[in-house]
Design a protein around this motif. Sequence first.
Motif, PDB file in Angstrom:
ATOM      1  N   ALA A  30       0.813  -1.218   0.000  1.00  0.00           N
ATOM      2  CA  ALA A  30       0.000   0.000   0.000  1.00  0.00           C
ATOM      3  C   ALA A  30       0.844   1.263   0.000  1.00  0.00           C
ATOM      4  CB  ALA A  30      -0.941  -0.004   1.204  1.00  0.00           C
ATOM      5  N   GLU A  31       1.992   1.217   0.678  1.00  0.00           N
ATOM      6  CA  GLU A  31       2.796   2.433   0.823  1.00  0.00           C
ATOM      7  C   GLU A  31       3.866   2.591  -0.246  1.00  0.00           C
ATOM      8  OE1 GLU A  31       2.362   3.032   5.667  1.00  0.00           O
ATOM      9  OE2 GLU A  31       4.286   2.361   4.840  1.00  0.00           O
ATOM     10  N   LEU A  32       4.388   1.495  -0.768  1.00  0.00           N
ATOM     11  CA  LEU A  32       5.501   1.597  -1.715  1.00  0.00           C
ATOM     12  C   LEU A  32       5.088   1.431  -3.165  1.00  0.00           C
ATOM     13  CD1 LEU A  32       8.396  -0.326   0.102  1.00  0.00           C
ATOM     14  CD2 LEU A  32       7.704   2.076   0.300  1.00  0.00           C
ATOM     15  N   ILE A  33       4.109   0.553  -3.440  1.00  0.00           N
ATOM     16  CA  ILE A  33       3.773   0.263  -4.841  1.00  0.00           C
ATOM     17  C   ILE A  33       2.261   0.254  -5.071  1.00  0.00           C
ATOM     18  CG2 ILE A  33       5.898  -0.978  -5.365  1.00  0.00           C
ATOM     19  CD1 ILE A  33       4.320  -3.611  -4.820  1.00  0.00           C
ATOM     20  N   PRO A  34       1.526   1.220  -4.548  1.00  0.00           N
ATOM     21  CA  PRO A  34       0.063   1.152  -4.632  1.00  0.00           C
ATOM     22  C   PRO A  34      -0.473   1.176  -6.054  1.00  0.00           C
ATOM     23  CG  PRO A  34       0.766   3.334  -3.943  1.00  0.00           C
ATOM     24  CD  PRO A  34       1.982   2.459  -3.894  1.00  0.00           C
ATOM     25  N   GLU A  35       0.273   1.791  -6.978  1.00  0.00           N
ATOM     26  CA  GLU A  35      -0.233   1.948  -8.340  1.00  0.00           C
ATOM     27  C   GLU A  35      -0.023   0.747  -9.235  1.00  0.00           C
ATOM     28  OE1 GLU A  35       3.560   4.613  -8.290  1.00  0.00           O
ATOM     29  OE2 GLU A  35       2.409   3.423  -6.858  1.00  0.00           O
ATOM     30  N   LEU A  36       0.811  -0.210  -8.819  1.00  0.00           N
ATOM     31  CA  LEU A  36       1.167  -1.300  -9.724  1.00  0.00           C
ATOM     32  C   LEU A  36      -0.017  -2.186 -10.073  1.00  0.00           C
ATOM     33  CD1 LEU A  36       4.736  -2.603  -8.845  1.00  0.00           C
ATOM     34  CD2 LEU A  36       4.003  -0.831 -10.440  1.00  0.00           C
ATOM     35  N   GLY A  37      -0.896  -2.449  -9.114  1.00  0.00           N
ATOM     36  CA  GLY A  37      -2.054  -3.273  -9.417  1.00  0.00           C
ATOM     37  C   GLY A  37      -2.922  -2.665 -10.501  1.00  0.00           C
ATOM     38  N   GLN A  38      -3.162  -1.369 -10.417  1.00  0.00           N
ATOM     39  CA  GLN A  38      -3.964  -0.682 -11.436  1.00  0.00           C
ATOM     40  C   GLN A  38      -3.276  -0.708 -12.793  1.00  0.00           C
ATOM     41  OE1 GLN A  38      -7.101   0.541 -10.927  1.00  0.00           O
ATOM     42  NE2 GLN A  38      -7.151   0.851 -13.149  1.00  0.00           N
ATOM     43  N   VAL A  39      -1.959  -0.565 -12.805  1.00  0.00           N
ATOM     44  CA  VAL A  39      -1.204  -0.654 -14.060  1.00  0.00           C
ATOM     45  C   VAL A  39      -1.456  -1.998 -14.736  1.00  0.00           C
ATOM     46  CG1 VAL A  39       1.136  -0.860 -15.026  1.00  0.00           C
ATOM     47  CG2 VAL A  39       0.608   0.983 -13.409  1.00  0.00           C
ATOM     48  N   LEU A  40      -1.408  -3.070 -13.949  1.00  0.00           N
ATOM     49  CA  LEU A  40      -1.592  -4.408 -14.508  1.00  0.00           C
ATOM     50  C   LEU A  40      -3.024  -4.624 -14.982  1.00  0.00           C
ATOM     51  CD1 LEU A  40      -0.237  -7.095 -15.083  1.00  0.00           C
ATOM     52  CD2 LEU A  40      -0.754  -7.799 -12.745  1.00  0.00           C
ATOM     53  N   VAL A  41      -3.991  -4.147 -14.231  1.00  0.00           N
ATOM     54  CA  VAL A  41      -5.394  -4.273 -14.622  1.00  0.00           C
ATOM     55  C   VAL A  41      -5.646  -3.576 -15.953  1.00  0.00           C
ATOM     56  CG1 VAL A  41      -7.731  -3.534 -13.992  1.00  0.00           C
ATOM     57  CG2 VAL A  41      -6.269  -4.627 -12.298  1.00  0.00           C
ATOM     58  N   GLU A  42      -5.104  -2.377 -16.113  1.00  0.00           N
ATOM     59  CA  GLU A  42      -5.293  -1.638 -17.367  1.00  0.00           C
ATOM     60  C   GLU A  42      -4.572  -2.312 -18.522  1.00  0.00           C
ATOM     61  OE1 GLU A  42      -4.066   2.343 -16.538  1.00  0.00           O
ATOM     62  OE2 GLU A  42      -5.781   2.735 -15.195  1.00  0.00           O
ATOM     63  N   ALA A  43      -3.379  -2.838 -18.268  1.00  0.00           N
ATOM     64  CA  ALA A  43      -2.594  -3.459 -19.333  1.00  0.00           C
ATOM     65  C   ALA A  43      -3.245  -4.728 -19.869  1.00  0.00           C
ATOM     66  CB  ALA A  43      -1.187  -3.781 -18.840  1.00  0.00           C
ATOM     67  N   THR A  44      -4.015  -5.412 -19.025  1.00  0.00           N
ATOM     68  CA  THR A  44      -4.636  -6.671 -19.429  1.00  0.00           C
ATOM     69  C   THR A  44      -6.092  -6.502 -19.856  1.00  0.00           C
ATOM     70  OG1 THR A  44      -5.067  -7.106 -17.091  1.00  0.00           O
ATOM     71  CG2 THR A  44      -3.124  -8.150 -18.063  1.00  0.00           C
ATOM     72  N   GLY A  45      -6.599  -5.287 -19.837  1.00  0.00           N
ATOM     73  CA  GLY A  45      -7.948  -5.033 -20.330  1.00  0.00           C
ATOM     74  C   GLY A  45      -9.053  -5.638 -19.487  1.00  0.00           C
ATOM     75  N   VAL A  46      -8.834  -5.734 -18.196  1.00  0.00           N
ATOM     76  CA  VAL A  46      -9.878  -6.261 -17.311  1.00  0.00           C
ATOM     77  C   VAL A  46     -11.098  -5.339 -17.362  1.00  0.00           C
ATOM     78  CG1 VAL A  46     -10.489  -6.782 -14.925  1.00  0.00           C
ATOM     79  CG2 VAL A  46      -8.224  -7.386 -15.795  1.00  0.00           C
ATOM     80  N   ARG A  47     -12.277  -5.956 -17.454  1.00  0.00           N
ATOM     81  CA  ARG A  47     -13.511  -5.166 -17.483  1.00  0.00           C
ATOM     82  C   ARG A  47     -14.668  -6.007 -16.950  1.00  0.00           C
ATOM     83  NH1 ARG A  47     -12.237  -6.357 -22.837  1.00  0.00           N
ATOM     84  NH2 ARG A  47     -13.794  -7.575 -23.989  1.00  0.00           N
ATOM     85  N   ALA A  48     -15.796  -5.354 -16.792  1.00  0.00           N
ATOM     86  CA  ALA A  48     -16.979  -6.021 -16.253  1.00  0.00           C
ATOM     87  C   ALA A  48     -17.322  -7.258 -17.071  1.00  0.00           C
ATOM     88  CB  ALA A  48     -18.161  -5.060 -16.231  1.00  0.00           C
ATOM     89  N   GLY A  49     -17.696  -8.307 -16.353  1.00  0.00           N
ATOM     90  CA  GLY A  49     -18.093  -9.536 -17.019  1.00  0.00           C
ATOM     91  C   GLY A  49     -16.965 -10.529 -17.217  1.00  0.00           C
ATOM     92  N   ARG A  50     -15.722 -10.092 -17.037  1.00  0.00           N
ATOM     93  CA  ARG A  50     -14.589 -10.998 -17.193  1.00  0.00           C
ATOM     94  C   ARG A  50     -14.387 -11.814 -15.918  1.00  0.00           C
ATOM     95  NH1 ARG A  50     -11.092 -10.376 -21.694  1.00  0.00           N
ATOM     96  NH2 ARG A  50     -12.384  -9.391 -23.306  1.00  0.00           N
ATOM     97  N   ARG A  51     -13.967 -13.054 -16.117  1.00  0.00           N
ATOM     98  CA  ARG A  51     -13.605 -13.942 -15.014  1.00  0.00           C
ATOM     99  C   ARG A  51     -12.104 -13.805 -14.827  1.00  0.00           C
ATOM    100  NH1 ARG A  51     -14.944 -16.887 -10.503  1.00  0.00           N
ATOM    101  NH2 ARG A  51     -14.297 -19.068 -10.589  1.00  0.00           N
ATOM    102  N   VAL A  52     -11.659 -13.326 -13.663  1.00  0.00           N
ATOM    103  CA  VAL A  52     -10.261 -12.937 -13.441  1.00  0.00           C
ATOM    104  C   VAL A  52      -9.695 -13.700 -12.250  1.00  0.00           C
ATOM    105  CG1 VAL A  52      -8.697 -11.021 -12.918  1.00  0.00           C
ATOM    106  CG2 VAL A  52     -10.685 -10.644 -14.389  1.00  0.00           C
ATOM    107  N   LEU A  53      -8.456 -14.187 -12.392  1.00  0.00           N
ATOM    108  CA  LEU A  53      -7.715 -14.798 -11.300  1.00  0.00           C
ATOM    109  C   LEU A  53      -6.456 -13.995 -11.029  1.00  0.00           C
ATOM    110  CD1 LEU A  53      -7.110 -17.157  -9.318  1.00  0.00           C
ATOM    111  CD2 LEU A  53      -5.925 -18.294 -11.224  1.00  0.00           C
ATOM    112  N   ASP A  54      -6.266 -13.598  -9.772  1.00  0.00           N
ATOM    113  CA  ASP A  54      -5.025 -12.958  -9.344  1.00  0.00           C
ATOM    114  C   ASP A  54      -4.226 -14.004  -8.566  1.00  0.00           C
ATOM    115  OD1 ASP A  54      -2.981 -11.321  -8.550  1.00  0.00           O
ATOM    116  OD2 ASP A  54      -4.218  -9.971  -7.337  1.00  0.00           O
ATOM    117  N   VAL A  55      -3.070 -14.391  -9.100  1.00  0.00           N
ATOM    118  CA  VAL A  55      -2.241 -15.449  -8.518  1.00  0.00           C
ATOM    119  C   VAL A  55      -1.212 -14.823  -7.582  1.00  0.00           C
ATOM    120  CG1 VAL A  55      -0.653 -17.353  -9.036  1.00  0.00           C
ATOM    121  CG2 VAL A  55      -2.554 -16.835 -10.593  1.00  0.00           C
ATOM    122  N   ALA A  56      -1.054 -15.418  -6.398  1.00  0.00           N
ATOM    123  CA  ALA A  56      -0.184 -14.846  -5.373  1.00  0.00           C
ATOM    124  C   ALA A  56      -0.580 -13.394  -5.132  1.00  0.00           C
ATOM    125  CB  ALA A  56       1.288 -14.967  -5.764  1.00  0.00           C
ATOM    126  N   ALA A  57      -1.855 -13.232  -4.833  1.00  0.00           N
ATOM    127  CA  ALA A  57      -2.482 -11.910  -4.783  1.00  0.00           C
ATOM    128  C   ALA A  57      -2.098 -11.101  -3.561  1.00  0.00           C
ATOM    129  CB  ALA A  57      -4.000 -12.062  -4.827  1.00  0.00           C
TER     130      ALA A  57
END
Length: 273
Positions: A30-57
């Motif tokens: 949360a304090e050092l890399i809070p933006e990285l998750g959003q970067v990955l979500v945008e890069a992979t085109g996650v959107r409503a209706g998609r079935r998504v797995l976050d590994v080692a979340a």
Amino acid sequence: MTETVQNTDRELKAKHRALWASGDYATVAAELIPELGQVLVEATGVRAGRRVLDVAAGSGNAAIPAAATGADVVASDLTPELFDAGRRIAAERGVELTWTEADAEAMPFGDDEFDVVLSCVGAMFAPRHQKVADELVRVTRPGGTIGLINWTPQGFIGQLFATMGPYAPPPPPGATPPPKWGDEEHVRGLFDDRVADLEMQRRTVRMKRHTDPLEFREYWKRNYGPTIAVYKFNADRPDRIAALDRDFLEFLTSTSTGAGWDAEYLLVTARKR
């Protein structure tokens, strides 16, 4: 698998789980890399209706912003102790997702089950890289997307591990260093011809929670599981603790920008054939 090998594997997983349960990884994320998750979500085109797995979340650095899009998200991790913080953060953000204990090397999900499979500086820490890559491909549907953010060997985290390396316990048999997941050729070899449209970009994130190297060293010693484990391994050797403290501080001093520390990562996206 023989009983001896099974027992050894269980012991390894128990140690790995305990390592990440120590400290406070949710705070680090949360304090050092809070933006990285959003970067990955945008890069992979996650959107409503998609079935998504976050590994080692972990505590959901990528899973929570994925769920915020309206996607159906499963956050999996070998260390369920991290889920309490994740559930709290998700509730604060008003999103719902499923939290499942799972080993990245042997996941309890069906073949071709997910539209998007993610991991944000998580799956890279499982010791057997090929097994992880095989699982990432297996659970992704044909045409689905695999997306990863991995620390590079040359970047801040890779060099942090190199600094701690002489003081760390020996790696388990068959283990590959985590930062190898940040090497383009290594990633190509792991996925081979099972994916198409493999794209890899080197980027950096600035860690700016602290600007003083000494304070930042103590922050890692309090909060980051791998650092805690190395210090614990040397706890009965004050001479080695002093040397590690010295090398750690020298590393942080030499890599400081004056406004934080820049950590290089490899953004990987691919489509399952």
